[in-house]
Design an enzyme around this catalytic site. Structure first.
Site, PDB file in Angstrom:
ATOM      1  N   ASP A  15       1.119  -1.157   0.787  1.00  0.00           N
ATOM      2  CA  ASP A  15      -0.071   0.050  -0.095  1.00  0.00           C
ATOM      3  C   ASP A  15       0.836   1.323   0.358  1.00  0.00           C
ATOM      4  O   ASP A  15       0.742   2.150  -0.597  1.00  0.00           O
ATOM      5  CB  ASP A  15      -0.875   0.078   1.693  1.00  0.00           C
ATOM      6  CG  ASP A  15      -2.111   0.951   1.272  1.00  0.00           C
ATOM      7  OD1 ASP A  15      -2.247   1.697   0.010  1.00  0.00           O
ATOM      8  OD2 ASP A  15      -2.343   1.028   2.097  1.00  0.00           O
ATOM      9  N   GLY A  42       0.547  -9.617   4.568  1.00  0.00           N
ATOM     10  CA  GLY A  42       1.830  -9.539   4.722  1.00  0.00           C
ATOM     11  C   GLY A  42       1.768  -8.981   6.240  1.00  0.00           C
ATOM     12  O   GLY A  42       1.534  -9.817   7.322  1.00  0.00           O
TER      13      GLY A  42
HETATM   14  P1  ADP Z   1      -1.599  -6.698   3.957  1.00  0.00           P
HETATM   15  O1  ADP Z   1      -2.120  -6.189   5.034  1.00  0.00           O
HETATM   16  O2  ADP Z   1      -2.718  -7.350   3.273  1.00  0.00           O
HETATM   17  O3  ADP Z   1      -0.894  -8.081   4.339  1.00  0.00           O
HETATM   18  P2  ADP Z   1       1.131  -5.791   2.830  1.00  0.00           P
HETATM   19  O4  ADP Z   1       1.276  -5.386   2.007  1.00  0.00           O
HETATM   20  O5  ADP Z   1       1.748  -6.077   4.143  1.00  0.00           O
HETATM   21  O6  ADP Z   1      -0.671  -5.930   2.754  1.00  0.00           O
HETATM   22  O7  ADP Z   1       1.979  -7.703   2.549  1.00  0.00           O
HETATM   23  C1  ADP Z   1       0.902  -8.151   1.435  1.00  0.00           C
HETATM   24  C2  ADP Z   1       2.320  -8.779   0.584  1.00  0.00           C
HETATM   25  O8  ADP Z   1       2.720  -7.569  -1.026  1.00  0.00           O
HETATM   26  C3  ADP Z   1       3.321  -9.194   1.383  1.00  0.00           C
HETATM   27  O9  ADP Z   1       4.081 -10.288   0.282  1.00  0.00           O
HETATM   28  C4  ADP Z   1       4.819  -8.541   0.819  1.00  0.00           C
HETATM   29  O10 ADP Z   1       5.790  -8.762   0.878  1.00  0.00           O
HETATM   30  C5  ADP Z   1       3.854  -8.198  -0.420  1.00  0.00           C
HETATM   31  N1  ADP Z   1       5.183  -6.403  -0.857  1.00  0.00           N
HETATM   32  C6  ADP Z   1       5.588  -5.274  -0.133  1.00  0.00           C
HETATM   33  N2  ADP Z   1       6.016  -4.282  -1.230  1.00  0.00           N
HETATM   34  C7  ADP Z   1       5.550  -4.707  -2.171  1.00  0.00           C
HETATM   35  C8  ADP Z   1       5.787  -4.932  -3.868  1.00  0.00           C
HETATM   36  N3  ADP Z   1       6.896  -3.252  -3.700  1.00  0.00           N
HETATM   37  N4  ADP Z   1       5.356  -5.274  -4.795  1.00  0.00           N
HETATM   38  C9  ADP Z   1       4.579  -6.449  -4.811  1.00  0.00           C
HETATM   39  N5  ADP Z   1       4.297  -6.716  -3.206  1.00  0.00           N
HETATM   40  C10 ADP Z   1       4.937  -6.199  -2.644  1.00  0.00           C
END
Ligand code: ADP
Length: 180
Positions: free
Chosen positions: A40, A129
């Site tokens: 995000d 994540g």
């Molecule tokens: P959530 O709150 O839904 O768990 P997160 O952003 O914390 O969302 O994590 C969701 C996934 O996105 C995780 O596997 C994390 O490693 C991944 N992630 C973080 N940054 C990126 C990015 N720039 N591109 C793709 N995946 C990402």
């Protein structure tokens, strides 16, 4: 890996979601649509302030976004014209409707993309994540939901999963091989 499923190319690769050249990327947002950490934060950082302006308008209009639902904004400075914001479930042990909500997050994102004429879309691994959904179970739901959709509906030309590291990639690829 790439595989043709009915009329849709299903792509599962390691990478950065914010750099994808697809019509829409899907944001694993939170209910307040205020940006945050993880993917995000990366999307808002790469896409610039316009995305947050549109997110705030949506929240002002309809309130915070419940888990499993999806909304759409422009992509700001991203290569993607659109960002679809969906809210995955927070893992609370598995008996709090998490599986249904995660399935809804993928399905409602695909439906909203289709309604907007989007034919190429990229997903992150939603909820795995900060929201702590167990990776194997999340991958199973993510892949089965997308596979069901693209087997029944030939609208999309390409659906990508963009996985942030090799461990996540391996889980998704292995799971996919056992499903197609
Ligand atoms: P959530 O709150 O839904 O768990 P997160 O952003 O914390 O969302 O994590 C969701 C996934 O996105 C995780 O596997 C994390 O490693 C991944 N992630 C973080 N940054 C990126 C990015 N720039 N591109 C793709 N995946 C990402």
């Amino acid at each position: 890996m790439k595989s043709l499923v009915a009329q849709t190319e299903l792509v599962i690769v390691q990478g950065d979601l914010t750099q994808q050249e697809v019509e829409a990327i899907v944001n694993a947002a939170n209910s307040r649509l205020m940006g945050g950490g993880g993917v995000d934060g990366a999307i808002h950082k790469a896409g610039g302030p316009q995305i947050l302006v549109e997110c705030k308008e949506i929240v002002n209009r309809q309130g915070s976004l419940p888990p499993g639902e999806a909304v759409i904004t422009s992509g700001g400075n991203l290569k993607s014209a659109y960002v679809i914001h969906t809210v995955g479930p927070i893992w609370r042990g598995g008996n709090n409707n998490e599986a249904v909500l995660l399935k809804n997050a993928y399905n409602n994102s695909l439906k909203l993309a289709k309604e907007n004429g989007i034919k190429t879309i990229a997903f992150p691994s939603i909820s795995t994540g900060a929201y702590a959904y167990p990776l194997e179970q999340a991958a199973e739901i993510a892949l089965s939901t997308v596979l069901d959709f693209i087997k029944k509906d030939t609208h999309f030309s390409e659906v990508r999963f963009i996985l942030f590291n090799e461990d996540i990639l391996n889980v998704y690829q292995k799971k996919c091989l056992s499903m197609i």
